[in-house]
Design an enzyme around this catalytic site. Structure first.
Site, mmCIF file in Angstrom:
data_model
loop_
_atom_site.group_PDB
_atom_site.id
_atom_site.type_symbol
_atom_site.label_atom_id
_atom_site.label_comp_id
_atom_site.label_asym_id
_atom_site.label_seq_id
_atom_site.Cartn_x
_atom_site.Cartn_y
_atom_site.Cartn_z
ATOM 1 N N ILE A 189 0.844 -1.197 0.000
ATOM 2 C CA ILE A 189 0.000 0.000 0.000
ATOM 3 C C ILE A 189 0.878 1.245 0.000
ATOM 4 C CG2 ILE A 189 -1.848 1.240 1.145
ATOM 5 C CD1 ILE A 189 -2.551 -1.578 -0.029
ATOM 6 N N GLU A 228 0.070 -1.309 -10.184
ATOM 7 C CA GLU A 228 -1.206 -1.210 -10.921
ATOM 8 C C GLU A 228 -1.381 -2.356 -11.921
ATOM 9 O OE1 GLU A 228 -3.160 0.798 -9.758
ATOM 10 O OE2 GLU A 228 -2.302 2.740 -9.300
ATOM 11 N N GLY A 235 30.584 5.132 -16.713
ATOM 12 C CA GLY A 235 30.831 4.892 -15.283
ATOM 13 C C GLY A 235 30.113 5.876 -14.390
#
Length: 391
Positions: free
Chosen positions: A165, A370, A347
């Site tokens: 959540i 989702e 790098g």
């Protein structure tokens, strides 16, 4: 070679009001959000005051009606605002998307009295929401959820655990899907639960590879009691409400993904114009120029796809398939673009001194939330071929 920054993003905005709204968003994002984003993400700081600022600026309820304190904006505009916020800091863009998702059921299916009682505070900026659908054993298989609400007179008692959540433990209200009937999709109802309800608690936030400033936690409901006036829609209608909300929420994730990808491209273009090797900017080398061109093309294609889906929604046409396509394509594109941005910087791209490594870590989660991108492919395929045959 003259030094050039990234080209400006071409926006498709229907009115002067919407253009001013996006200009406000961009200014707020660059002035108040972006400068502290890297440090606050590294420290895992949740930007609660930023959400209050966004709310007071009128950006926390954009797609909802002005009569209840919303912005009255079409999704086409709202999603481009989300993209700008996510480009500055995904924790903020995703947070606004989740809050909008948490308001969806009440705004669309709440009674006239419920909307009058709750929406002004939810959309006005002081309250922040969370959406409680997933569970430890029921993620994409939402019809299998086990959190239960039992009715006694005009009250409901909710017991169970929700998982993954966003804003868990910090939200002011939770839109909760709970089982009120038998098994399957038709036995689920939706409730609006205050964040300070007795019996509601949150576990320690998950330790994530990215989005460290956005708390993600299990939320426990241990005998949480709410009145029947906090049930949203008809009893048993919750699963339909959840699916409708997820269609809209997937467009929010798509817009956030494009925002992250755009931020990564901007950083890569700027670096390619400044970094010199073999006596000239690395942006002069064809291999790198082609890489940047592919990155820009993916971003433009993703933006066009989510905007096309938004226009379908705004005109009242079916858009479930297009929402799944947009979420799938935009988040996969963001993963590829951020990976390529790290490659452009070499790098340096692998170090925390530059933002592209953070964008790469953040892009990954957008392929999961989702509904995973595998689930999006299932949705698209079913729209083409119908449901899978029974074994």
């Amino acid at each position: 070679m003259p030094q050039q920054g990234p080209p400006p993003v071409v926006r498709q905005l229907p009115t002067e009001e919407s253009r001013a709204l996006l200009a406000l968003t961009r200014d707020l994002a660059q002035r108040e959000i972006a400068p502290a984003a890297a440090a606050e993400e590294e420290e895992g700081r949740f930007p609660r005051e930023t959400f209050r600022l966004i709310g007071r600026s009128g950006l926390l309820g954009l797609p909802y009606g002005e009569e209840h304190g919303g912005g009255g904006q079409p999704y086409e505009v709202y999603l481009q605002v989300l993209e700008e916020l996510a480009a500055a800091r995904l924790t903020v863009g995703l947070g606004v998307s989740v809050h909008t998702l948490a308001c969806h059921a009440l705004a669309g299916s709440g009674s006239k009295q419920q909307r009058a009682d709750h929406l002004p505070a939810m959309l006005g900026g002081e309250l922040l929401g969370a959406y409680c659908l997933s569970e430890p054993g029921a993620g994409s298989d939402a019809a299998s959820l086990t959190t239960r609400a039992v009715r006694s007179g005009d009250r409901w008692t909710i017991d169970g655990t929700k998982a993954w959540i966003t804003h868990g433990g910090v939200a002011d209200f939770y839109t909760v899907l709970a089982r009120t009937g038998g098994p399957g999709a038709h036995g689920v109802s939706a409730f609006l639960v205050p964040g300070d309800a007795p019996g509601l608690s949150a576990a320690a936030p998950e330790r994530k590879m990215g989005l460290k400033g956005s708390p993600t936690a299990q939320v426990h409901f241990d005998g949480v009691v709410v009145g029947d006036e906090r049930r949203i829609g008809e009893e048993g209608q919750g699963f339909a409400l959840a699916l409708a909300a997820l269609d809209a929420g997937r467009l929010g994730i798509a817009a956030c993904a494009v925002g992250v990808a755009q931020a990564a491209l901007d950083a890569a273009v700027a670096y390619a114009g400044e970094r010199r090797q073999f006596g000239r900017p690395v942006g002069d080398f064809q291999g790198l120029r082609f890489l940047l061109a592919d990155m820009a093309t993916r971003i433009e294609a993703g933006r066009a796809l989510y905007l096309a889906a938004a226009r379908l929604r705004d005109t009242g046409q079916p858009f479930s398939r297009q929402a799944a396509m947009a979420k799938l394509f935009c988040t996969d594109a963001a993963m590829q673009v951020t990976t390529d941005a790290v490659q452009v910087l070499g790098g340096y791209g692998y170090t925390a001194d530059f933002p592209v490594e953070r964008y790469l870590r953040e892009a990954k989660v957008l392929q999961i939330v989702e509904g995973t991108n595998q689930i999006q492919r299932v949705v698209v395929a079913r729209s083409l071929l119908g449901p899978e045959s029974a074994a």
